[in-house]
Scaffold this active site. Structure first.
Site, PDB file in Angstrom:
ATOM      1  N   LYS A  35      -3.538  25.187  72.876  1.00  0.00           N
ATOM      2  CA  LYS A  35      -3.331  26.490  72.238  1.00  0.00           C
ATOM      3  C   LYS A  35      -1.834  26.800  72.147  1.00  0.00           C
ATOM      4  O   LYS A  35      -1.020  26.125  72.781  1.00  0.00           O
ATOM      5  CB  LYS A  35      -4.080  27.577  72.993  1.00  0.00           C
ATOM      6  CG  LYS A  35      -3.600  27.790  74.396  1.00  0.00           C
ATOM      7  CD  LYS A  35      -4.501  28.739  75.155  1.00  0.00           C
ATOM      8  CE  LYS A  35      -3.982  28.898  76.556  1.00  0.00           C
ATOM      9  NZ  LYS A  35      -4.112  30.224  77.097  1.00  0.00           N
ATOM     10  N   TYR A 272      28.622  40.037  77.381  1.00  0.00           N
ATOM     11  CA  TYR A 272      28.157  41.419  77.238  1.00  0.00           C
ATOM     12  C   TYR A 272      27.880  42.048  78.595  1.00  0.00           C
ATOM     13  O   TYR A 272      27.297  41.409  79.481  1.00  0.00           O
ATOM     14  CB  TYR A 272      26.862  41.464  76.436  1.00  0.00           C
ATOM     15  CG  TYR A 272      27.028  41.210  74.958  1.00  0.00           C
ATOM     16  CD1 TYR A 272      27.851  42.014  74.185  1.00  0.00           C
ATOM     17  CD2 TYR A 272      26.339  40.176  74.345  1.00  0.00           C
ATOM     18  CE1 TYR A 272      27.988  41.800  72.819  1.00  0.00           C
ATOM     19  CE2 TYR A 272      26.465  39.949  72.976  1.00  0.00           C
ATOM     20  CZ  TYR A 272      27.292  40.761  72.218  1.00  0.00           C
ATOM     21  OH  TYR A 272      27.416  40.543  70.888  1.00  0.00           O
TER      22      TYR A 272
HETATM   23  C1  LIG Z   1      -9.769  29.416  79.051  1.00  0.00           C
HETATM   24  C2  LIG Z   1      -8.624  28.546  79.438  1.00  0.00           C
HETATM   25  N1  LIG Z   1      -8.856  27.328  79.917  1.00  0.00           N
HETATM   26  C3  LIG Z   1      -7.840  26.502  80.294  1.00  0.00           C
HETATM   27  C4  LIG Z   1      -6.535  26.915  80.206  1.00  0.00           C
HETATM   28  C5  LIG Z   1      -5.440  25.992  80.648  1.00  0.00           C
HETATM   29  O1  LIG Z   1      -4.734  26.573  81.710  1.00  0.00           O
HETATM   30  P1  LIG Z   1      -3.436  25.862  82.322  1.00  0.00           P
HETATM   31  O2  LIG Z   1      -2.433  25.798  81.231  1.00  0.00           O
HETATM   32  O3  LIG Z   1      -3.031  26.751  83.419  1.00  0.00           O
HETATM   33  O4  LIG Z   1      -3.880  24.513  82.747  1.00  0.00           O
HETATM   34  C6  LIG Z   1      -6.263  28.184  79.717  1.00  0.00           C
HETATM   35  C7  LIG Z   1      -4.881  28.657  79.653  1.00  0.00           C
HETATM   36  O5  LIG Z   1      -4.532  29.758  79.936  1.00  0.00           O
HETATM   37  C8  LIG Z   1      -7.326  29.021  79.321  1.00  0.00           C
HETATM   38  O6  LIG Z   1      -7.103  30.255  78.843  1.00  0.00           O
END
Ligand SMILES: Cc1ncc(COP(=O)(O)O)c(C=O)c1O
Length: 376
Positions: A35, A272
């Protein structure tokens, strides 16, 4: 000369990290979580790097379509399920597996063509204590009955997500929090099958001691699926344990160059807000990288950074397009010297810790104006 900032993604590192996750997984399958543009690494690079994953898990339906266009034929899991009724049709057309976390998603599924739905694998999300997405454990059986009565799917499993699998007693818990063990109990009380269900994110994959029983259950079966994300990119969810210790390799180098050098005398101030005052004669370098590139503005003076392959620290406030580094101990470093904001010399987790955030946020925040390359 174009602005020297770049973000380089290594396919070899993605492949290596996936192998680390697969070794931990044993017989159990792995959804590679991609994602948010593969945690900032690029969806196309992830499809290539995670070729040997059993499936890809993501959020955006446009990413799923892109993965199919790029030739990904194995399963795709949509982590938040449908956002709109037409997503159900897209899932059917593209053979995407859907998480169902709310009743409105069930209604969309029921309204879609019943015959085709039977082939759509569904994962019912159980809210086991994180209180973000999912059905309450006591409501899950009714949801399963609805799915059955409406003949929505012949492949239904339960899934959940840990709120605190990255925390351990070593962190010195300051307040009570829902533990993985409590979430597991809630999952089982909802009818969840620790073997067939999908529960484990990176922290849960890596903290074998804390939740070894989940891992054991999941690794005993080819039905179980893990869902690691951050570890596949060579970073960790832990403040106390580095990615290198886990045998992971950073998949992203965020680099740039020095575009100017300044000589300071004691009392001179930098940047800054004059947030840094030299207490001695100093040499500082100006790096072509600022918060508009994705470097955290709240990173304080003293945040680790590398120049010419050697570690040093930032000085002063990060500006939109530039930041400053201490070159006092690096007399060879001059205009044009290579700078690594994070990568294999300085880990993204270290920078995140200094800036009071997590590696995830930094990796996802690289700006579109940064030149991206992918290397094998
Ligand atoms: C539903 C779900 N599964 C798996 C993951 C993977 O998590 P991580 O990146 O901590 O391994 C995420 C990430 O937030 C998630 O939202």
């Amino acid at each position: 000369m174009s602005r020297p900032i770049f973000c380089q993604v290594s396919i070899a590192a993605l492949q290596h990290n996936l192998q680390v996750a697969k070794r931990k997984a044993g017989a159990h399958k792995v959804w590679a979580v991609i994602k948010a543009n593969a945690y900032g690494h690029g969806t196309a690079a992830a499809v290539q790097g995670f070729e040997s994953a059993d499936g890809l898990a993501m959020l955006d339906f446009s990413d799923a379509v892109l993965c199919r266009q790029l030739g990904w034929k194995k399963p795709i899991l949509m982590l938040e399920g449908a956002f709109a009724p037409q997503d159900v049709q897209l899932a059917l057309a593209q053979h995407l597996e859907l998480i169902v976390h709310s009743h409105y998603q069930l209604e969309w599924l029921i309204k879609a063509s019943p015959n085709r739905q039977a082939s759509l694998p569904l994962k019912i999300k159980v809210n086991t204590g994180m209180n973000r997405l999912g059905f309450a454990p006591q409501d899950v059986q009714a949801v399963l009955q609805t799915v059955k009565d409406a003949k929505l799917s012949n492949q239904v499993t339960l899934v959940t997500h840990f709120a605190n699998s990255d925390m351990s007693v070593a962190d010195g818990l300051e307040r009570p929090m829902v533990t993985p063990e409590q979430q597991l109990q809630a999952f089982v009380s909802a009818g969840g099958d620790l073997i067939a269900g999908s529960l484990t994110n990176s922290a849960a994959v890596l903290t074998e001691i804390q939740i070894s029983h989940v891992l054991k259950a999941e690794t005993q079966s080819e039905q179980g699926w893990m869902r690691p994300g951050i570890m596949l990119y060579g970073a960790t969810p832990f403040g106390h344990r580095g990615a290198a210790q886990e045998g992971l390799k950073p998949a992203m180098v965020f680099g740039s160059k020095l575009i100017a050098v300044q000589h300071l005398k004691a009392g001179d101030q930098v940047g800054y807000g004059s947030r840094f005052t030299a207490d001695k004669v100093m040499r500082i370098g100006i790096v072509a990288c600022g918060y508009a590139d994705g470097y955290p503005r709240h990173a304080p003076s003293g945040t680790p950074i590398a120049v010419n392959g050697q570690r040093t620290v930032t000085v002063g406030r990060v500006s939109m397009d530039m930041l400053m580094v201490d070159l006092t101990a690096l007399p060879e470093a001059d205009i044009g010297a290579a700078v690594q904001m994070w990568g294999d010399i300085v880990s993204v987790d270290e920078v995140a810790a200094a800036a009071g955030t997590i590696g995830y946020e930094l990796l996802c925040a690289i700006a579109t104006r940064v030149n991206r390359t992918v290397v094998n």
